[in-house]
Each structure stands twice: as C-alpha cells, then as structure tokens.
Design an enzyme around this catalytic site. Structure first.
Site: not given
Length: 294
Positions: A140, A152, A119, A190
C-alpha cells in the site's frame, strides 16, 4: 527472491506514481492500461511529474531520461509474464480485482509475486482468487507516491516468508520506508485516518464549526500538515466513501460508517480536488469552501 522487473496494472494516479518510483530506482517497468489512450495518459502524467521534479531541483535531466527509458506501456495482460512482481492499482472493487488476479494467474509464471495497492480490502480474499496464496502480498503506497515515503507491506495468513521479505526489500529499493501491517481492513494508517475524516464530516453536520475553522483548528492546534477536509478532498470523496463502506462492512462499527453528508456529496458528483469541487471549490484561487446547504 530478488525482484528485477516490475509490472503495474492501472496507470491512474496511484499506478503511474508506483511505476515512476520503480523506474527511477532502476527497475524495468511495464504499465498495463485498458486502452492506448489511457496508456498514453499515464505516460504523460509521469513525464509531467518528472518535469516538475526537474523544476524543483529534485530530479536531474539525466535521471528523468533514465526513468523514461525504463518505462513501457501496454494494453495486453500477457506482457506481465516477464515481471518478477505485478502490482495492482485499480478501482477498489473486489470483483474487478479478483477477475484480474485470475487473468494474471493464467499468464504469469508460478514464481511471480502478486501485490495489491488496495487501501481497504483484505488481501486474503484476493490471495485465494490468485491461485498462488503464498505469493500474494499487500503493497500500500500513499498519494502522491513520488513524495510520500511510507509503504505498508501487508502479510496475509498464506503469504510465505520469502514473498514478504521480497516485497519489504522492494519497497526499500524504490526509496520508501516500509512498515509491516496485518491483513485487516484499513491496515495501519487508514484504520486510524478514515474515522478521523468521517468524524470531521459529522462535526460539520452537527454544526460544531465551519469547514475552514475545523481545518484551521487541526493544522494550528494539532500540527497536522492539512486539515481533514483538505485531506478528504485530496483523497477523493468518492474514494473515501467507498473505503468507509468497505471498512464498515468489515468491522460493523459506527465510526467507519459514511456520514449522510458524504453520501449526498458523492451522489451530486462532488469528488474533491480531482473533480474541481468537494468541501472546497477549486475553480477559485485560492480554493474557497463550497456551499453545502447546511
């Protein structure tokens, strides 16, 4: 290339979730764990989640049985050799991941795609260690994997068009909505979400409001499904701290620096919901704000 079989390294929360959705989508899946006990724990976790799906009417008994039949568990990395894609979901430690990629590179055929569920770490560093930089990609998934729709798909400078397309198609095949992300630390979500949680902790440190009121403000005022402290506890405070350190090291921007309160809580063993105590105390029902001495 078409992906027909899946290997998952790591049977923890993320790894077991990835294995479950792949098995439910009809892929034969092999999950590798470090010990038979951990492998059995991963199996039990998947079976519990499927049982809850049946209770909620989201999964039929026949679908559960088919998914379980698609799952295999091992402690031997060599069993990844028969997989078209191997997805890594281990601890956020680059040295551990790179050691794993080197081990996998020695046993998997050249055409096997390697994918990391990291991540926060960049894929490029793992691509070099893998020995097959053109076959390396980021995938991800989000927690909890069976419920969260987003994946992702992260392309690094060395990822081939064929590899990226295969990974993107695989994400769709397991019922997810993929988005393309560049190989920067934090990718898309993130990059934006971690500073939000860290800012909430800094606001708490500065006495802006209580844990409960900040959470209530963001759920009722901004329409978020959960407040930043509930979210941080769900992510895991130790995981959030590690991600923040990685992102700060990458960008050298203060908004990614872990606040002192977060560091103190992690040192005290307050890891969030998974450990029973974080910004909230989960021994109570409903959970109540934990005393933090501030």
């Amino acid at each position: 290339m078409a992906i027909r079989s899946v290997g998952v390294i790591g049977g923890g929360l993320m790894g077991s979730g990835i294995a479950q959705v792949a098995a439910q989508a009809g892929f034969p899946v092999v999950v590798r764990e470090l010990s038979p006990a951990l492998a059995e724990r991963a199996r039990a976790s998947i079976e519990r989640t499927l049982a809850k799906g049946i209770e909620r009417g989201k999964v039929t008994p026949a679908q559960r049985d088919a998914a379980v039949a698609n799952l295999g568990f091992t402690t031997d990395v060599a069993e990844m050799a028969g997989c078209d894609i191997v997805i890594e979901a281990v601890v956020e430690d680059l040295a551990i991941k790179n050691s794993l990629w080197q081990e996998l590179g020695a046993v998997c055929p050249r055409e096997t795609i390697f994918a990391s569920n990291t991540s926060s770490l960049t894929i490029a560093e793992m691509a070099i260690a893998s020995g097959r930089p053109d076959r390396m990609v980021g995938l991800h998934f989000f927690n909890p994997v069976p419920l969260m729709k987003l994946v992702e798909v992260v392309r690094t400078v060395t990822t081939s068009d064929e590899t990226f397309r295969a990974a993107f198609d695989f994400a769709r095949a397991v019922g997810k909505e993929p988005i393309a992300a560049k190989d920067n630390s934090g990718f898309v979500v993130n990059l934006l979400l971690v500073p939000y949680m860290l800012d909430a902790i800094r606001a708490l440190e500065h006495g802006v409001a209580t844990v409960e009121d900040i959470d209530k403000g963001m759920t009722l005022g901004a329409g978020h499904p959960m407040g930043p402290f509930v979210l941080a506890d769900f992510v895991g405070l130790d995981t959030l701290y590690r991600i923040a350190e990685i992102m700060f090291d990458e960008y050298r921007e203060t908004r990614y620096a872990p606040p002192p309160l977060l560091k103190r809580m992690v040192l005290a063993g307050m890891t969030g919901k998974k450990g029973g105590r974080g910004f909230y105390d989960y021994s109570a029902e409903p959970p109540r704000p934990a005393p933090l001495g501030i």
